[in-house]
Design an enzyme around this catalytic site. Structure first.
Site, PDB file in Angstrom:
ATOM      1  N   GLY A   1       0.843 -49.360  -0.966  1.00  0.00           N
ATOM      2  CA  GLY A   1       1.446 -48.266  -1.705  1.00  0.00           C
ATOM      3  C   GLY A   1       0.741 -46.952  -1.405  1.00  0.00           C
ATOM      4  CB  CYS A   2       1.925 -43.447  -1.517  1.00  0.00           C
ATOM      5  SG  CYS A   2       2.738 -43.435  -3.131  1.00  0.00           S
ATOM      6  CE1 TYR A   3      -0.375 -40.844  -7.293  1.00  0.00           C
ATOM      7  CE2 TYR A   3       1.431 -42.292  -7.898  1.00  0.00           C
ATOM      8  CZ  TYR A   3       0.825 -41.048  -7.942  1.00  0.00           C
ATOM      9  OH  TYR A   3       1.426 -40.022  -8.619  1.00  0.00           O
TER      10      TYR A   3
ATOM     11  CB  CYS B   1      -4.661 -41.786  -1.702  1.00  0.00           C
ATOM     12  SG  CYS B   1      -5.595 -40.244  -1.782  1.00  0.00           S
TER      13      CYS B   1
END
Length: 833
Positions: free
Chosen positions: A645-647, A650
């Site tokens: 996932g994107c979050y 990061c």
């Protein structure tokens, strides 16, 4: 019974030194029955009925996160091939019980749930010193031995009982049966009553208390207290006691847990990875840094191993690295074994040809003819004394590349890393080399680790190292595949999961087809744009129910219309072999039937899921596709890849370098804000620019799926609070990391740690104290990390990470994974960052 997740972590060091990644340890509070495995280990089969199959499967899957499946299966088979008391003796320093009890208990629970029963013996030196100092008594030593008068013995006994109970209690809280054995094992006489008083020298060991504990399914937890024949308690050095237990039980592993995590080379400051005593002992003792306690420790270990089978080895490691040391070829601390001296031969006159023929009998059709072909000057043979590992290099006669023609390795040779020793000799003697192995070889990951390049054809894989000329590599490949005309691309990158070092360049020929299922969203659109510029990946199908019949926009290589593929359509396409990679760009909990349709055909198509459905996979079928942290080699070999996932991407990139400094009592907190593209295309307040104007929307403030994803993959719980901002794309993430005490960090050191951790990573930038901004990351392919700030109290570190949620947070990462899985340059088609 519900599966409880252990709050502690197993940290494992990668091949590149400071870089670490983590596996979450899981256990059941109450064992339940499950189907036993087959095998000759009677104890395992008896205990199998009281151990949860799903728990063991979970633990094995977590082991797969720190090593290849080949390594994990190999070592499990190895460790369960002997009686349970012969698995391992683990000596635990007293300081570890005081400072790292949760981690120690976690590691032992991990082994217990695999059905492995180490004999654990602990010391209590620091606790004794603390009590004596509080009472105004100066600890007294002669020749490094504690003088133990009756008053000191009272303190010693009290400390041993307290520390033993602490460890047993911690294990039992985790559902682990553990039995305190505080006496009755060591029979001793006075070492020198006049000089040392109540200090003992062990005469013999009573094995029954230990064996009875293991028969009852409980880990034996021993102290090093001994008794005379008349019952007088005597104090014995814990290292010596552990050595005596090892001599009695002859385990496969003797593990000394210490804070340094191994023997440190005093000249370079680096940890010594492995010591092969038969080959290195004499020269090692001449090293200027091998003196005092280090020299004594090496001599004691050599003396111990001389009383044990050659299959036994000693590991000196940090408690956090126990699983990495036991279940991977790379290990984690310092591995010491007797080993064998390695010899290179240029003719067979000095070789035991009878033994050589017996070792090679299964490798060649006519062993006599093959050995007869090894004439002086045409080959070089490498072997250890018993020929557990032997390598035959056919030298080139025209100055071209030599060939590693045969590599014959016994089970013992693999487990004791003799292959690594021989390969070091190969690299020293041959600056370039190639070899060919069957595509089904179970040690494929090891060959990838040792190579700089590879090329696969049906049934076989070509590997090489030392070839930096593309034309020479092309000639080598053409000879391998039969002189077919091809064009090629190359890739050079560094792996994070292999043994000591891994540097690879792969070549692949021709284009491959990609199908996108559910391609209408922002991620699908960005992926189409990237594929449009990719030299070797072409879009074959795009499927969207809403857009069926419309032209695919942003793709210029061919005229393609959206279709609405049914399950039968997908089966037909897969059966025809039209697609090399299927991309599932679907909402969560939607793609499973599509995956099942593809798998039903058993075709060649690989799958990447952009959703969250398989990010928590525990079956071992799916590989988590975060190359910077999880390593490339696993992705290269994977057929099923879950895109992070994107979050979560990061957060993990921002957190991972500091993992070993995390507080034991508090978990990191993450405040994240995403552009409204992260809320998808379905209309809502979270993607309405008018509603978001001068506004920010908090949502899913507990138990967000990316919060669970980070915890699952990183092996450490986090708190995450997501928000939506008024911009279109890009994520800003502020990460608050509580730090353990006495961490010794400065802002400069933090920056150094991050830069070293991500050294060579093209899609991660470290900005130091400079704070990354969303406006700078929007439209960019990588992740920027900076804003490093330590609190004045030194109890927490703040880190800021920024990533484009549609690119490195989704489509760029997907393309990285596709390139690796299909054999292309990892960064092919990805604009520079």
């Amino acid at each position: 019974m519900p599966l409880a997740k252990l709050l502690n972590t197993v940290k494992t060091r990668s091949a590149q030194g400071n870089k670490s990644f983590f596996a979450l340890v899981a256990y059941r509070a109450t064992p339940v029955s499950f189907n036993c495995k087959s095998g000759s280990n009677n104890f395992w089969n008896k205990k199998c009925s009281s151990r949860s199959y799903s728990t063991r499967s979970t633990v094995i899957q977590l082991l797969n996160n720190i090593g290849s499946k080949r390594e994990v299966q190999q070592y499990l088979k190895y460790f369960t091939s002997v009686s349970q008391q012969q698995f391992a003796v683990i000596k635990v320093g007293g300081a570890i019980i005081t400072q790292q009890l949760p981690q120690l208990a976690s590691c032992l629970a991990f082994l217990y749930h695999l059905g492995l029963y180490p004999i654990v013996l602990h010391g209590t030196g620091p606790q004794i010193n603390e009590i004596l100092e509080n009472e105004g008594i100066e600890p007294d030593y002669i020749d490094g031995i504690r003088i133990t008068d009756p008053k000191t013995m009272g303190v010693v006994r009290k400390c041993f009982l307290e520390q033993n109970l602490k460890l047993v209690t911690a294990l039992e809280k985790m559902g682990v049966k553990a039995r305190p054995i505080t006496g009755g094992v060591f029979n001793a006489h006075y070492l020198d009553e006049k000089k040392y008083k109540l200090v003992g020298q062990i005469d013999s060991i009573n094995k029954e208390p230990i064996e009875a504990s293991i028969r009852a399914g409980a880990l034996p937890i021993l102290t090093s207290l001994a008794e005379t024949s008349s019952g007088q308690l005597l104090n014995v050095n814990a290292d010596i006691a552990a050595g005596m237990v090892a001599k009695e039980f002859k385990p496969l592993k003797i593990v000394y847990l210490n804070e340094k995590g191994g023997i440190i080379n005093g000249t370079t400051g680096a940890k010594v990875s492995a010591i092969n005593l038969d080959e290195e002992y004499e020269e090692l003792l001449k090293e200027p840094w091998v003196k005092y306690g280090t020299k004594l420790k090496i001599k004691e270990i050599r003396d111990l191993l001389m009383h044990l089978p050659r299959s036994s080895s000693v590991a000196i490691i940090n408690v956090d690295d126990l699983q990495k040391e036991l279940f991977t070829d790379s290990g984690a601390g310092t591995l010491i074994r007797r080993g064998y001296k390695l010899t290179a031969y240029d003719d067979l006159s000095k070789v035991n040809t009878t033994l050589l023929k017996s070792k090679m009998a299964d490798e060649v059709n006519d062993v006599d003819e093959y050995i007869a072909s090894l004439t002086p000057g045409t080959f070089r043979l490498y072997a250890d004394e018993p020929m557990e590992v032997l390598a035959v290099v056919k030298k080139s006669s025209d100055g071209s590349i030599s060939k590693l023609d045969k590599l014959v390795v016994s089970k013992s040779g693999w487990l004791n890393n003799v292959t690594d020793n021989i390969f070091r000799l190969l690299e020293k003697d041959f600056p370039n080399l190639y070899w060919i192995i069957p595509e089904t070889d179970e040690n494929m990951s090891w060959f990838f680790a040792k190579s700089q390049g590879s090329y696969t054809k049906p049934g076989e894989v070509l590997f090489w190292y030392g070839i930096n000329d593309l034309n020479k590599a092309t000639d080598l490949i053409n000879n391998f595949v039969g002189n077919q005309t091809s064009t090629c691309t190359s890739n050079v990158f560094a792996s994070k999961t292999q043994t000591r070092k891994f540097h690879s360049s792969r070549f692949n020929f021709g284009s491959k087809k990609v199908a996108l299922i559910g391609a209408r969203g922002y991620t699908g659109q960005n992926l189409i744009s990237l594929l449009n510029k990719h030299q070797d990946l072409d879009v074959g199908y795009v499927s969207s129910r809403e857009l069926a019949g419309k032209n695919l926009q942003g793709y210029e290589k061919a005229h393609i219309k959206y279709s609405n593929l049914s399950f039968d359509d997908i089966k037909r396409i897969e059966e025809a072999g039209e697609i090399d990679m299927w991309i599932m760009a679907l909402p969560n909990k939607v793609c499973k039937p599509f995956v099942e349709a593809i798998e039903e055909v058993k075709g060649k198509g690989k799958i990447i899921d952009l959703g969250a459905d398989f990010r928590f996979d525990e079956t071992g079928k799916w590989t988590y596709g975060l190359p910077e942290l999880k390593g490339r080699e696993g992705i290269m070999m994977a057929d099923r890849i879950s895109n992070p996932g994107c979050y979560a991407t990061c957060a993990q990139l921002s957190l991972a370098p500091m993992k070993e400094y995390f507080s034991f009592t508090s978990k990191p907190n993450i405040f994240g804000v995403s552009g409204y593209s992260g809320a998808g295309t379905k209309p809502s307040n979270k993607n309405d620019p008018n509603f978001l104007k001068d506004n920010m929307i908090p949502y899913a403030l507990t138990d967000h799926i990316h919060e669970r994803e980070v915890g699952f993959q990183l092996g450490n719980g986090v708190s995450f609070m997501p928000h939506v901002g008024s911009w279109f794309q890009g994520i800003a993430m502020t990460v608050n990391i509580p730090l353990k005490e006495n961490h010794g960090l400065t802002a400069e050191k933090v920056e150094e740690i991050y830069k070293e951790f991500y050294k060579g990573e093209k899609l991660v930038k470290i900005l130091g104290e400079e704070i990354p901004l969303v406006r700078d990351i929007s439209g960019q392919q990588g992740c920027a990390i900076g804003g490093f700030k330590l609190s004045e109290a030194g109890d927490r570190l703040v880190v800021v990470g920024c990533i484009d949620n549609l690119l490195k947070g989704a489509s760029t990462q997907c393309l990285q994974n596709m390139n690796l899985a299909l054999g292309y340059d990892e960064y092919e088609g990805i604009p520079s960052f």
